[in-house]
Design a protein around this motif. Structure first.
Motif, PDB file in Angstrom:
ATOM      1  N   LYS A  56       0.853  -1.197   0.011  1.00 39.58           N
ATOM      2  CA  LYS A  56       0.090  -0.200   0.004  1.00 39.58           C
ATOM      3  C   LYS A  56       0.960   1.363   0.015  1.00 39.58           C
ATOM      4  CE  LYS A  56      -3.691   2.415   2.577  1.00 39.58           C
ATOM      5  NZ  LYS A  56      -4.550   2.286   3.695  1.00 39.58           N
TER       6      LYS A  56
ATOM      7  N   GLU B 159       1.145   4.372  -3.147  1.00 39.59           N
ATOM      8  CA  GLU B 159       1.067   5.626  -2.689  1.00 39.59           C
ATOM      9  C   GLU B 159       2.252   6.348  -3.198  1.00 39.59           C
ATOM     10  OE1 GLU B 159      -0.407   8.918   0.582  1.00 39.59           O
ATOM     11  OE2 GLU B 159      -0.337   6.437   1.260  1.00 39.59           O
TER      12      GLU B 159
ATOM     13  N   LEU C  94      -4.988  12.769  -4.031  1.00 37.61           N
ATOM     14  CA  LEU C  94      -3.519  12.531  -3.303  1.00 37.61           C
ATOM     15  C   LEU C  94      -3.540  13.246  -1.923  1.00 37.61           C
ATOM     16  CD1 LEU C  94      -0.997  13.128  -5.971  1.00 37.61           C
ATOM     17  CD2 LEU C  94      -1.345  10.801  -4.861  1.00 37.61           C
TER      18      LEU C  94
END
Length: 283
Positions: free
Chosen positions: A48, A52, A185
């Protein structure tokens, strides 16, 4: 898995080989041996965080491309403004020379006028103030050349305007796309906004940068930079933890092969001791 947990597994293992484990110790050993589950959790967290980080890297590349487009737009606008200035300058030259040429033509016609004879321009028989021939007037060829230069400058202005408009459209489209990506984001959903407010942050969803701010940078870019640094630190820590867990898994596999034999040995010893006590009691 840190060194203290590995040491504890070793301690329980050696005790199991000698005198055996209590029920509490066996339960503790079972917990310590769940290293595989911990590793899987850490791997999911690593995946994860990696996704990102990549999203931030991709956004950075797209932002760099956007700023390159912005620089191209600035140059196109400068070309357009220069074309406008050139068109206006050459237009003024052409208008001035055209007026001089017409005045000169009027002066040439006036030279042939005679009192009582019809003027070929106005039809009058009287000519009290005939036009005078000017000095330095352009020839017809010079006038046509000035006109051609002026018309060409007009074409160049139109082309420069169209090119700048095209680049402006591309910049605006890219800016809209980047704003959408940036909102994602920075987690600009309702829950994130409320959390930001509780944390005392001043940067809110309505503060998303416009086209100019995207080009120049600002607080939002600093926030992305800080997030990227935190992700790198997190990934480094996860990598270290995963290595420790994998070391624990390897040790667990060793224990899995060795402990059953040790427990069987301990069981036989206990049986022998029990039998010995019974014989001694019967003697």
């Amino acid at each position: 898995m840190d060194a203290s947990r590995i040491d504890r597994i070793n301690e329980l293992y050696h005790k199991s080989q000698s005198v055996g484990l209590t029920d509490e110790e066996k339960e503790e050993q079972a917990k310590l041996e769940r290293a595989g589950e911990q590793r899987e959790r850490l791997l999911r967290e690593q995946e994860k965080a990696g996704e990102e980080k990549k999203a931030l890297q991709d956004f950075g590349a797209e932002l760099a491309a956007y700023r390159s487009l912005g620089q191209e737009l600035q140059k196109a606008q400068e070309v357009y403004l220069a074309a406008v200035e050139k068109e206006e300058r050459l237009g003024a030259v052409y208008q001035r020379e055209n007026r001089a040429f017409l005045d000169e033509q009027a002066g040439i016609l006036a030279e042939g006028l005679e009192e009582g004879r019809v003027c070929p321009v106005c039809g009058s028989l009287h000519h009290p103030s005939p036009a005078r021939k000017s000095e330095g007037a352009p020839t017809e060829a010079q006038l046509r050349k000035s006109e051609a230069a002026f018309r060409k400058a007009q074409d160049e202005t139109r082309e420069a305007s169209a090119e700048a408009a095209k680049k402006k459209g591309g910049v605006q489209e890219k800016a809209a796309y980047l704003r959408e990506r940036l909102a994602g984001l920075l987690k600009y959903d309702q829950a994130a906004s409320e959390e930001s407010s509780k944390a005392g942050r001043t940067f809110q969803p309505e503060g998303l940068p416009g086209a100019r701010e995207l080009f120049l940078g600002g607080a939002w870019e600093q926030e992305l930079g800080r997030r990227y640094e935190r992700l790198e630190e997190r990934l480094s820590g996860l990598t270290r933890q995963i290595r420790e867990e994998e070391a624990g898994i390897r040790r667990k596999e060793e224990l899995g092969r060795e402990i059953p034999g040790a427990e069987e040995k301990s069981r036989r010893i206990q049986e022998e001791l029990s039998g010995l006590r019974e014989r001694l009691a019967a003697a």
